[in-house]
Design an enzyme around this catalytic site. Structure first.
Site, PDB file in Angstrom:
ATOM      1  N   HIS A   1     -18.167  59.471 -43.561  1.00 47.96           N
ATOM      2  CA  HIS A   1     -18.353  58.409 -42.566  1.00 47.96           C
ATOM      3  C   HIS A   1     -19.158  57.276 -43.214  1.00 47.96           C
ATOM      4  O   HIS A   1     -19.693  57.416 -44.320  1.00 47.96           O
ATOM      5  CB  HIS A   1     -19.044  58.940 -41.311  1.00 47.96           C
ATOM      6  CG  HIS A   1     -20.489  59.308 -41.503  1.00 47.96           C
ATOM      7  ND1 HIS A   1     -21.369  59.479 -40.460  1.00 47.96           N
ATOM      8  CD2 HIS A   1     -21.208  59.566 -42.621  1.00 47.96           C
ATOM      9  CE1 HIS A   1     -22.554  59.815 -40.914  1.00 47.96           C
ATOM     10  NE2 HIS A   1     -22.492  59.886 -42.221  1.00 47.96           N
TER      11      HIS A   1
ATOM     12  N   HIS B   1     -19.738  58.091 -47.259  1.00 46.27           N
ATOM     13  CA  HIS B   1     -20.320  59.293 -47.890  1.00 46.27           C
ATOM     14  C   HIS B   1     -19.994  60.484 -46.976  1.00 46.27           C
ATOM     15  O   HIS B   1     -19.568  60.306 -45.839  1.00 46.27           O
ATOM     16  CB  HIS B   1     -21.843  59.139 -48.068  1.00 46.27           C
ATOM     17  CG  HIS B   1     -22.552  58.992 -46.769  1.00 46.27           C
ATOM     18  ND1 HIS B   1     -22.676  57.776 -46.097  1.00 46.27           N
ATOM     19  CD2 HIS B   1     -23.110  59.912 -45.954  1.00 46.27           C
ATOM     20  CE1 HIS B   1     -23.318  57.952 -44.974  1.00 46.27           C
ATOM     21  NE2 HIS B   1     -23.576  59.229 -44.833  1.00 46.27           N
TER      22      HIS B   1
ATOM     23  N   GLU C   1     -25.925  67.859 -39.135  1.00 53.96           N
ATOM     24  CA  GLU C   1     -25.307  66.900 -40.071  1.00 53.96           C
ATOM     25  C   GLU C   1     -25.692  67.306 -41.499  1.00 53.96           C
ATOM     26  O   GLU C   1     -24.930  67.176 -42.428  1.00 53.96           O
ATOM     27  CB  GLU C   1     -25.812  65.497 -39.769  1.00 53.96           C
ATOM     28  CG  GLU C   1     -25.278  64.476 -40.721  1.00 53.96           C
ATOM     29  CD  GLU C   1     -25.830  63.091 -40.445  1.00 53.96           C
ATOM     30  OE1 GLU C   1     -27.062  62.912 -40.549  1.00 53.96           O
ATOM     31  OE2 GLU C   1     -25.023  62.211 -40.111  1.00 53.96           O
TER      32      GLU C   1
ATOM     33  N   HIS D   1     -20.538  64.715 -45.400  1.00 55.01           N
ATOM     34  CA  HIS D   1     -21.431  65.800 -44.991  1.00 55.01           C
ATOM     35  C   HIS D   1     -20.601  67.056 -44.741  1.00 55.01           C
ATOM     36  O   HIS D   1     -19.425  66.974 -44.370  1.00 55.01           O
ATOM     37  CB  HIS D   1     -22.163  65.451 -43.679  1.00 55.01           C
ATOM     38  CG  HIS D   1     -23.031  64.250 -43.784  1.00 55.01           C
ATOM     39  ND1 HIS D   1     -24.216  64.260 -44.485  1.00 55.01           N
ATOM     40  CD2 HIS D   1     -22.880  62.993 -43.295  1.00 55.01           C
ATOM     41  CE1 HIS D   1     -24.752  63.052 -44.416  1.00 55.01           C
ATOM     42  NE2 HIS D   1     -23.965  62.268 -43.709  1.00 55.01           N
TER      43      HIS D   1
ATOM     44  N   ASP E   1     -11.826  67.510 -39.889  1.00 51.88           N
ATOM     45  CA  ASP E   1     -12.084  68.112 -41.196  1.00 51.88           C
ATOM     46  C   ASP E   1     -11.368  67.347 -42.314  1.00 51.88           C
ATOM     47  O   ASP E   1     -10.162  67.067 -42.224  1.00 51.88           O
ATOM     48  CB  ASP E   1     -11.619  69.577 -41.192  1.00 51.88           C
ATOM     49  CG  ASP E   1     -12.088  70.303 -42.460  1.00 51.88           C
ATOM     50  OD1 ASP E   1     -11.287  71.071 -43.035  1.00 51.88           O
ATOM     51  OD2 ASP E   1     -13.229  70.051 -42.897  1.00 51.88           O
ATOM     52  N   HIS E   2     -12.147  67.014 -43.357  1.00 53.32           N
ATOM     53  CA  HIS E   2     -11.630  66.269 -44.523  1.00 53.32           C
ATOM     54  C   HIS E   2     -11.013  64.930 -44.105  1.00 53.32           C
ATOM     55  O   HIS E   2      -9.983  64.514 -44.629  1.00 53.32           O
ATOM     56  CB  HIS E   2     -10.627  67.136 -45.296  1.00 53.32           C
ATOM     57  CG  HIS E   2     -11.299  68.173 -46.148  1.00 53.32           C
ATOM     58  ND1 HIS E   2     -11.935  69.265 -45.590  1.00 53.32           N
ATOM     59  CD2 HIS E   2     -11.518  68.256 -47.491  1.00 53.32           C
ATOM     60  CE1 HIS E   2     -12.480  69.991 -46.555  1.00 53.32           C
ATOM     61  NE2 HIS E   2     -12.253  69.407 -47.708  1.00 53.32           N
TER      62      HIS E   2
ATOM     63  N   CYS F   1     -26.624  54.540 -46.131  1.00 57.53           N
ATOM     64  CA  CYS F   1     -25.538  55.093 -45.282  1.00 57.53           C
ATOM     65  C   CYS F   1     -24.569  54.005 -44.862  1.00 57.53           C
ATOM     66  O   CYS F   1     -23.562  54.281 -44.229  1.00 57.53           O
ATOM     67  CB  CYS F   1     -26.157  55.788 -44.068  1.00 57.53           C
ATOM     68  SG  CYS F   1     -27.410  56.969 -44.566  1.00 57.53           S
TER      69      CYS F   1
HETATM   70  N1  LIG Z   1     -30.462  59.051 -35.793  1.00 59.47           N
HETATM   71  C1  LIG Z   1     -29.700  59.202 -36.871  1.00 59.47           C
HETATM   72  N2  LIG Z   1     -30.179  58.832 -38.081  1.00 59.47           N
HETATM   73  C2  LIG Z   1     -29.380  58.997 -39.170  1.00 59.47           C
HETATM   74  C3  LIG Z   1     -28.101  59.534 -39.062  1.00 59.47           C
HETATM   75  C4  LIG Z   1     -27.615  59.899 -37.758  1.00 59.47           C
HETATM   76  O1  LIG Z   1     -26.471  60.341 -37.602  1.00 59.47           O
HETATM   77  N3  LIG Z   1     -28.450  59.715 -36.711  1.00 59.47           N
HETATM   78  N4  LIG Z   1     -27.314  59.707 -40.145  1.00 59.47           N
HETATM   79  C5  LIG Z   1     -27.745  59.336 -41.345  1.00 59.47           C
HETATM   80  C6  LIG Z   1     -26.826  59.445 -42.472  1.00 59.47           C
HETATM   81  O2  LIG Z   1     -25.634  60.093 -42.057  1.00 59.47           O
HETATM   82  C7  LIG Z   1     -27.364  60.183 -43.692  1.00 59.47           C
HETATM   83  O3  LIG Z   1     -26.252  60.394 -44.549  1.00 59.47           O
HETATM   84  C8  LIG Z   1     -28.033  61.490 -43.357  1.00 59.47           C
HETATM   85  O4  LIG Z   1     -27.984  62.279 -44.523  1.00 59.47           O
HETATM   86  P1  LIG Z   1     -29.271  62.462 -45.478  1.00 59.47           P
HETATM   87  O5  LIG Z   1     -29.977  61.167 -45.694  1.00 59.47           O
HETATM   88  O6  LIG Z   1     -28.794  63.198 -46.688  1.00 59.47           O
HETATM   89  O7  LIG Z   1     -30.177  63.366 -44.576  1.00 59.47           O
HETATM   90  P2  LIG Z   1     -31.324  64.309 -45.024  1.00 59.47           P
HETATM   91  O8  LIG Z   1     -32.575  63.678 -44.455  1.00 59.47           O
HETATM   92  O9  LIG Z   1     -31.017  65.698 -44.613  1.00 59.47           O
HETATM   93  O10 LIG Z   1     -31.356  64.245 -46.583  1.00 59.47           O
HETATM   94  P3  LIG Z   1     -32.621  63.981 -47.475  1.00 59.47           P
HETATM   95  O11 LIG Z   1     -32.040  63.471 -48.753  1.00 59.47           O
HETATM   96  O12 LIG Z   1     -33.335  65.284 -47.592  1.00 59.47           O
HETATM   97  O13 LIG Z   1     -33.454  62.921 -46.761  1.00 59.47           O
HETATM   98  C9  LIG Z   1     -29.070  58.764 -41.581  1.00 59.47           C
HETATM   99  N5  LIG Z   1     -29.836  58.632 -40.368  1.00 59.47           N
HETATM  100 ZN   LIG Z   2     -24.173  60.363 -43.331  1.00 56.80          ZN
END
Ligand SMILES: Nc1nc2c(c(=O)[nH]1)N=C([C@H](O)[C@H](O)COP(=O)(O)OP(=O)(O)OP(=O)(O)O)CN2
Ligand SMILES: [Zn+2]
Length: 267
Positions: free
Chosen positions: A139, A164, A250, A166, A204-205, A158
């Site tokens: 997404h 990217h 996620e 998940h 999916d995918h 993001c």
């Molecule tokens: N309120 C929200 N905030 C964020 C969302 C969301 O859906 N709702 N999504 C994202 C991004 O999808 C992002 O890719 C999340 O992944 P990531 O940054 O890897 O998350 P983690 O914190 O688990 O990973 P770390 O690298 O350990 O920080 C962002 N925000």
């Molecule tokens: Zn994401």
């Protein structure tokens, strides 16, 4: 009221019908009680006492045993996770101290399925059944109502134009009465078929922003994904069961939950 949970494990076998092959599982059992903290001891009840009650009155009867052969309850009821959780709740309850209440019994026979008996459910004979699914999707967090600069500032990495991915984990929980014939809230394979058709085969995918129509003009954040999945699944759960709760991971560190309480507020 404070809630305290003790986790125990047991292994048990059962026959689905008289004379059929034995099936066995190693179960994870969470027994939760609630009450007020005792001012003098600082405890609800010593967790070792709860452990003793469950072991003495439940696990000693079922651990390492064939349920149908050992207990009359399972000669009258199929040894499904729903019925086993009901049996455990009914057996533990009378042995708890008078000021301690049984809050819930959670029984997990496999990594992707668990049932819950909850004292808080309005419908006394109802149970929760949860199945856990996975799908991988990509997404891009990007809002049509923001400028390019605002999107970059708000969503950071993001907002990368090429997206990217998940590996999402989705917990689908339904609530309903235990069918006296099947011993299930719903045969798990029927829930699997609904989730496969409405979610997994469509997400999916896929690149959610372009491949899934619901996200053509909606930011595919985890919040919007779990709410969108709720809207798709809610009308598809066969009555008398109903959709009760969704949990969407996620990442292992990002969990988003949507339940019938949230849905009632929206309607
Ligand atoms: N309120 C929200 N905030 C964020 C969302 C969301 O859906 N709702 N999504 C994202 C991004 O999808 C992002 O890719 C999340 O992944 P990531 O940054 O890897 O998350 P983690 O914190 O688990 O990973 P770390 O690298 O350990 O920080 C962002 N925000
Ligand atoms: Zn994401």
């Amino acid at each position: 009221m404070l809630i305290m949970t003790r986790r125990l494990y047991f292994a048990a076998a059962h026959r689905d019908i008289q004379g059929s092959e034995l099936t066995g599982h190693t179960y994870t059992l969470d027994v939760a009680v609630s009450g007020h903290i005792n001012e003098r001891t600082g405890l609800l009840v010593n967790i070792k006492e709860l452990d003793r009650i469950v072991k003495e009155h439940v696990l000693n009867q079922i651990d390492g045993k064939c349920l149908n052969d050992r207990l009359s309850f399972f000669q009258a009821h199929l040894a499904t996770p729903e019925n086993i959780a009901t049996y455990i709740a009914g057996t533990v309850h009378p042995f708890l101290p008078s000021d301690i209440h049984l809050h819930s019994v959670r029984l997990q026979p496999t990594p992707v399925l668990y049932t819950e008996w909850l004292s808080s459910l309005k419908e006394v004979s109802h149970m929760l059944l949860t199945k856990i699914y996975e799908f991988s999707a990509s997404h891009r967090l990007h809002s049509d109502s923001l400028s390019a600069e605002e999107n970059r500032t708000l969503f950071g990495k993001c907002n990368n134009p090429n997206g990217h991915g998940h590996n999402y984990e989705l917990e689908v929980t339904i609530c309903g009465p235990i069918n006296p014939i099947t011993g299930r809230v719903l045969p798990p394979e029927r829930l699997d078929a609904v989730v496969e058709r409405e979610v997994l085969s469509r997400y999916d995918h896929r690149y959610l922003n372009l491949d899934v129509p619901e996200f053509a003009h909606v930011v595919p954040s985890a919040e919007m994904i779990v709410k969108t999945i709720w809207e798709r699944l809610r009308p598809c759960i066969p009555a008398p069961a109903r959709l009760y709760r969704l949990r969407l991971y996620e990442t292992p560190r990002n969990l988003f939950e949507y339940s019938e309480e949230d849905d009632k507020e929206q309607r």
